[in-house]
Design a protein around this motif. Structure first.
Motif, PDB file in Angstrom:
ATOM      1  N   UNK A   1       0.833  -1.205   0.000  1.00  0.00           N
ATOM      2  CA  UNK A   1       0.000   0.000   0.000  1.00  0.00           C
ATOM      3  C   UNK A   1       0.870   1.259   0.000  1.00  0.00           C
ATOM      4  N   UNK A   2       1.850   1.302   0.878  1.00  0.00           N
ATOM      5  CA  UNK A   2       2.741   2.466   0.941  1.00  0.00           C
ATOM      6  C   UNK A   2       3.509   2.628  -0.364  1.00  0.00           C
ATOM      7  N   UNK A   3       3.986   1.522  -0.911  1.00  0.00           N
ATOM      8  CA  UNK A   3       4.730   1.543  -2.172  1.00  0.00           C
ATOM      9  C   UNK A   3       3.846   2.086  -3.291  1.00  0.00           C
ATOM     10  N   UNK A   4       2.647   1.582  -3.391  1.00  0.00           N
ATOM     11  CA  UNK A   4       1.720   2.032  -4.440  1.00  0.00           C
ATOM     12  C   UNK A   4       1.334   3.498  -4.288  1.00  0.00           C
ATOM     13  N   UNK A   5       1.394   4.010  -3.064  1.00  0.00           N
ATOM     14  CA  UNK A   5       1.084   5.412  -2.807  1.00  0.00           C
ATOM     15  C   UNK A   5       2.308   6.311  -2.898  1.00  0.00           C
ATOM     16  N   UNK A   6       3.440   5.739  -3.295  1.00  0.00           N
ATOM     17  CA  UNK A   6       4.648   6.540  -3.448  1.00  0.00           C
ATOM     18  C   UNK A   6       5.302   6.943  -2.145  1.00  0.00           C
ATOM     19  N   UNK A   7       4.937   6.292  -1.067  1.00  0.00           N
ATOM     20  CA  UNK A   7       5.535   6.558   0.249  1.00  0.00           C
ATOM     21  C   UNK A   7       6.743   5.631   0.408  1.00  0.00           C
TER      22      UNK A   7
ATOM     23  N   UNK B   1       9.916   5.694   1.765  1.00  0.00           N
ATOM     24  CA  UNK B   1      10.591   5.365   3.021  1.00  0.00           C
ATOM     25  C   UNK B   1       9.704   4.504   3.914  1.00  0.00           C
ATOM     26  N   UNK B   2       8.422   4.828   3.960  1.00  0.00           N
ATOM     27  CA  UNK B   2       7.489   4.003   4.740  1.00  0.00           C
ATOM     28  C   UNK B   2       7.384   2.600   4.144  1.00  0.00           C
ATOM     29  N   UNK B   3       7.321   2.520   2.818  1.00  0.00           N
ATOM     30  CA  UNK B   3       7.246   1.219   2.150  1.00  0.00           C
ATOM     31  C   UNK B   3       8.473   0.374   2.499  1.00  0.00           C
ATOM     32  N   UNK B   4       9.642   0.984   2.461  1.00  0.00           N
ATOM     33  CA  UNK B   4      10.871   0.252   2.795  1.00  0.00           C
ATOM     34  C   UNK B   4      10.795  -0.284   4.227  1.00  0.00           C
TER      35      UNK B   4
ATOM     36  N   UNK C   1      13.107  -1.308  -4.988  1.00  0.00           N
ATOM     37  CA  UNK C   1      12.836  -0.016  -4.355  1.00  0.00           C
ATOM     38  C   UNK C   1      14.142   0.629  -3.885  1.00  0.00           C
ATOM     39  N   UNK C   2      15.006  -0.151  -3.239  1.00  0.00           N
ATOM     40  CA  UNK C   2      16.285   0.391  -2.792  1.00  0.00           C
ATOM     41  C   UNK C   2      17.154   0.790  -3.985  1.00  0.00           C
ATOM     42  N   UNK C   3      17.165  -0.030  -5.011  1.00  0.00           N
ATOM     43  CA  UNK C   3      17.958   0.287  -6.204  1.00  0.00           C
ATOM     44  C   UNK C   3      17.492   1.601  -6.817  1.00  0.00           C
ATOM     45  N   UNK C   4      16.210   1.755  -6.972  1.00  0.00           N
ATOM     46  CA  UNK C   4      15.672   2.992  -7.530  1.00  0.00           C
ATOM     47  C   UNK C   4      15.941   4.186  -6.613  1.00  0.00           C
ATOM     48  N   UNK C   5      15.935   3.960  -5.308  1.00  0.00           N
ATOM     49  CA  UNK C   5      16.167   5.036  -4.340  1.00  0.00           C
ATOM     50  C   UNK C   5      17.575   5.607  -4.432  1.00  0.00           C
TER      51      UNK C   5
END
Length: 171
Positions: free
Chosen positions: A8-14, A16-19, A42-46
């Motif tokens: 959910x957090x990932x899909x909402x663009x959150x 750091x919370x998603x991680x 996610x980490x790679x893209x970050x």
């Protein structure tokens, strides 16, 4: 359930919370393949400047993302040595980040061995400049648009980029 919170957090663009939620999911189940692969992408893209700037990621988070990416890749290879997602993303990230050799045949082999796993089609479609794996890439694009995680958004952006270049070269 922590994985659902991470998604959910990932899909909402959150990001750091998603991680944090993916990390919690892995603390609960270290073999959660979805959490591992989504988190490593996610980490790679970050660690990408444009991505981190667009998402206003903190410097400590970006530094941790770079460290954790390497750790996750190593852990994933150890735990899942024959998993197509791990095989693909390990090779793809090494190619995209360091310029390691990445033979399109690796994608062809993965697609043949694991016909339900389509992410190698993204790379093959891109590397062949849209001459190979077009149907699979379009199917993957539709799946990614529906999923909308960082991983899916990245895959969709590559396929969409190839389609745009193809459109411009046909004009």
């Amino acid at each position: 359930m922590t994985l659902s919170k991470a998604l959910e957090a990932d899909r909402n663009g959150q990001i750091e919370r998603a991680a944090d939620e993916y990390e919690s999911a892995l603390a609960h189940d270290a073999n959660d393949l979805v959490a591992i692969v989504n988190l490593l992408v996610l980490y790679w893209q970050s660690t990408d400047y444009g991505f981190s700037l667009a998402h206003r990621l903190s410097q400590p988070f970006i530094a941790n993302a770079g460290t954790r990416l390497g750790q996750l890749l190593n852990t994933a290879r150890e735990r899942f040595p024959e998993c197509p997602e791990v095989l693909f993303w390990t090779r793809y990230i090494a190619w995209a980040d360091r310029g390691d050799a990445f033979d399109p045949d690796e994608c062809r082999v993965l697609l043949k061995r694991y016909p339900d796993y389509l992410e190698p089609a993204m790379a093959l479609f891109s590397l062949s400049q849209s001459k190979e794996a077009a149907d699979m890439a379009i199917e993957l694009l539709n799946r990614c648009r529906a999923d909308n995680t960082t991983r899916s958004r990245y895959v969709a952006s590559v396929i969409e980029g190839v389609l745009k270049r193809k459109k411009f070269t046909q004009v």
